[in-house]
Motif scaffolding. Sequence first.
Motif, PDB file in Angstrom:
ATOM      1  N   SER A  48       1.555  10.740   1.697  1.00 39.35           N
ATOM      2  CA  SER A  48       0.865  10.153   2.834  1.00 39.35           C
ATOM      3  C   SER A  48       0.489   8.717   2.474  1.00 39.35           C
ATOM      4  O   SER A  48       0.263   8.391   1.306  1.00 39.35           O
ATOM      5  CB  SER A  48      -0.373  10.989   3.137  1.00 39.35           C
ATOM      6  N   SER A  49       0.446   7.854   3.474  1.00 39.75           N
ATOM      7  CA  SER A  49       0.118   6.438   3.214  1.00 39.75           C
ATOM      8  C   SER A  49      -1.254   6.298   2.562  1.00 39.75           C
ATOM      9  O   SER A  49      -1.500   5.349   1.823  1.00 39.75           O
ATOM     10  CB  SER A  49       0.177   5.641   4.513  1.00 39.75           C
ATOM     11  N   GLY A  50      -2.152   7.252   2.801  1.00 41.78           N
ATOM     12  CA  GLY A  50      -3.482   7.173   2.211  1.00 41.78           C
ATOM     13  C   GLY A  50      -3.498   7.297   0.699  1.00 41.78           C
ATOM     14  O   GLY A  50      -4.471   6.921   0.050  1.00 41.78           O
ATOM     15  N   ALA A  51      -2.402   7.811   0.133  1.00 44.33           N
ATOM     16  CA  ALA A  51      -2.326   7.994  -1.324  1.00 44.33           C
ATOM     17  C   ALA A  51      -1.677   6.803  -2.014  1.00 44.33           C
ATOM     18  O   ALA A  51      -1.588   6.756  -3.237  1.00 44.33           O
ATOM     19  CB  ALA A  51      -1.544   9.263  -1.648  1.00 44.33           C
ATOM     20  N   LYS A  52      -1.211   5.808  -1.217  1.00 45.09           N
ATOM     21  CA  LYS A  52      -0.476   4.678  -1.798  1.00 45.09           C
ATOM     22  C   LYS A  52      -1.451   3.655  -2.364  1.00 45.09           C
ATOM     23  O   LYS A  52      -2.509   3.401  -1.800  1.00 45.09           O
ATOM     24  CB  LYS A  52       0.384   4.030  -0.712  1.00 45.09           C
ATOM     25  N   SER A  55       0.219  -0.855  -7.663  1.00 44.70           N
ATOM     26  CA  SER A  55       0.172  -0.627  -9.108  1.00 44.70           C
ATOM     27  C   SER A  55       0.555  -1.856  -9.911  1.00 44.70           C
ATOM     28  O   SER A  55       0.301  -1.917 -11.113  1.00 44.70           O
ATOM     29  CB  SER A  55       1.110   0.523  -9.480  1.00 44.70           C
ATOM     30  N   GLY A  56       1.235  -2.810  -9.259  1.00 43.15           N
ATOM     31  CA  GLY A  56       1.700  -3.989  -9.973  1.00 43.15           C
ATOM     32  C   GLY A  56       2.983  -3.762 -10.749  1.00 43.15           C
ATOM     33  O   GLY A  56       3.471  -4.663 -11.427  1.00 43.15           O
ATOM     34  N   THR A  57       3.541  -2.549 -10.656  1.00 44.84           N
ATOM     35  CA  THR A  57       4.740  -2.218 -11.437  1.00 44.84           C
ATOM     36  C   THR A  57       6.030  -2.657 -10.763  1.00 44.84           C
ATOM     37  O   THR A  57       7.062  -2.737 -11.409  1.00 44.84           O
ATOM     38  CB  THR A  57       4.851  -0.705 -11.663  1.00 44.84           C
ATOM     39  N   GLY A  58       5.973  -2.874  -9.447  1.00 43.85           N
ATOM     40  CA  GLY A  58       7.193  -3.200  -8.726  1.00 43.85           C
ATOM     41  C   GLY A  58       7.813  -2.003  -8.029  1.00 43.85           C
ATOM     42  O   GLY A  58       8.880  -2.123  -7.419  1.00 43.85           O
ATOM     43  N   TRP A  59       7.160  -0.851  -8.145  1.00 44.97           N
ATOM     44  CA  TRP A  59       7.621   0.333  -7.411  1.00 44.97           C
ATOM     45  C   TRP A  59       6.473   0.888  -6.580  1.00 44.97           C
ATOM     46  O   TRP A  59       5.306   0.838  -7.016  1.00 44.97           O
ATOM     47  CB  TRP A  59       8.124   1.420  -8.371  1.00 44.97           C
ATOM     48  N   PRO A  60       6.772   1.424  -5.402  1.00 42.81           N
ATOM     49  CA  PRO A  60       5.706   2.026  -4.590  1.00 42.81           C
ATOM     50  C   PRO A  60       5.042   3.165  -5.365  1.00 42.81           C
ATOM     51  O   PRO A  60       5.727   4.003  -5.943  1.00 42.81           O
ATOM     52  CB  PRO A  60       6.423   2.535  -3.337  1.00 42.81           C
ATOM     53  N   SER A  61       3.710   3.148  -5.382  1.00 44.36           N
ATOM     54  CA  SER A  61       2.965   4.082  -6.225  1.00 44.36           C
ATOM     55  C   SER A  61       1.936   4.850  -5.415  1.00 44.36           C
ATOM     56  O   SER A  61       1.318   4.311  -4.503  1.00 44.36           O
ATOM     57  CB  SER A  61       2.273   3.321  -7.359  1.00 44.36           C
ATOM     58  N   PHE A  62       1.759   6.116  -5.789  1.00 40.52           N
ATOM     59  CA  PHE A  62       0.869   7.029  -5.064  1.00 40.52           C
ATOM     60  C   PHE A  62       0.023   7.796  -6.074  1.00 40.52           C
ATOM     61  O   PHE A  62       0.470   8.042  -7.194  1.00 40.52           O
ATOM     62  CB  PHE A  62       1.687   8.015  -4.226  1.00 40.52           C
TER      63      PHE A  62
END
Length: 134
Positions: A48-52, A55-62
């Motif tokens: 869910s978008s609420g968990a995003k 992170s600064g890593t360059g990948w979407p993080s949850f």
Amino acid sequence: MEKLGKLTPEQMAVLREGATEPAFSGKLLHNMGDGTYRCAYCGSALFSSGAKFESGTGWPSFDSPISPRAVELRPDTSHGMARTEVLCGRCGSHIGHVFDDGPTETGKRFCMNSCAMDFEGSGKERETGSKASR
Ligand code: FE
């Protein structure tokens, strides 16, 4: 698997062969819309978008999956690293890895490949994880 014919070679390499997309390359990295991230292979809801979080890593993080059984976790010792692989709980496609250095109370950082997911906004518009336009 109605979407199979629409997946790009990059999506197939990630989803079916466990490849990792280049950092900062994904379309969903900076997506902050309200909605649901789904498996690009089978459409199952993953996050869910609420968990995003950023992170600064360059990948979407949850910090957590949308439900415990939305994802499946598996030890991954490839590339000389001890990691935990994250698979789609429905179809087994490779989505990313999870690490224990998350900034929220879950302590988890689900580091996902943008191209392995489709974003379904709460307004029901769909955004694909691939950079290729459809
Ligand atoms: Fe799936």
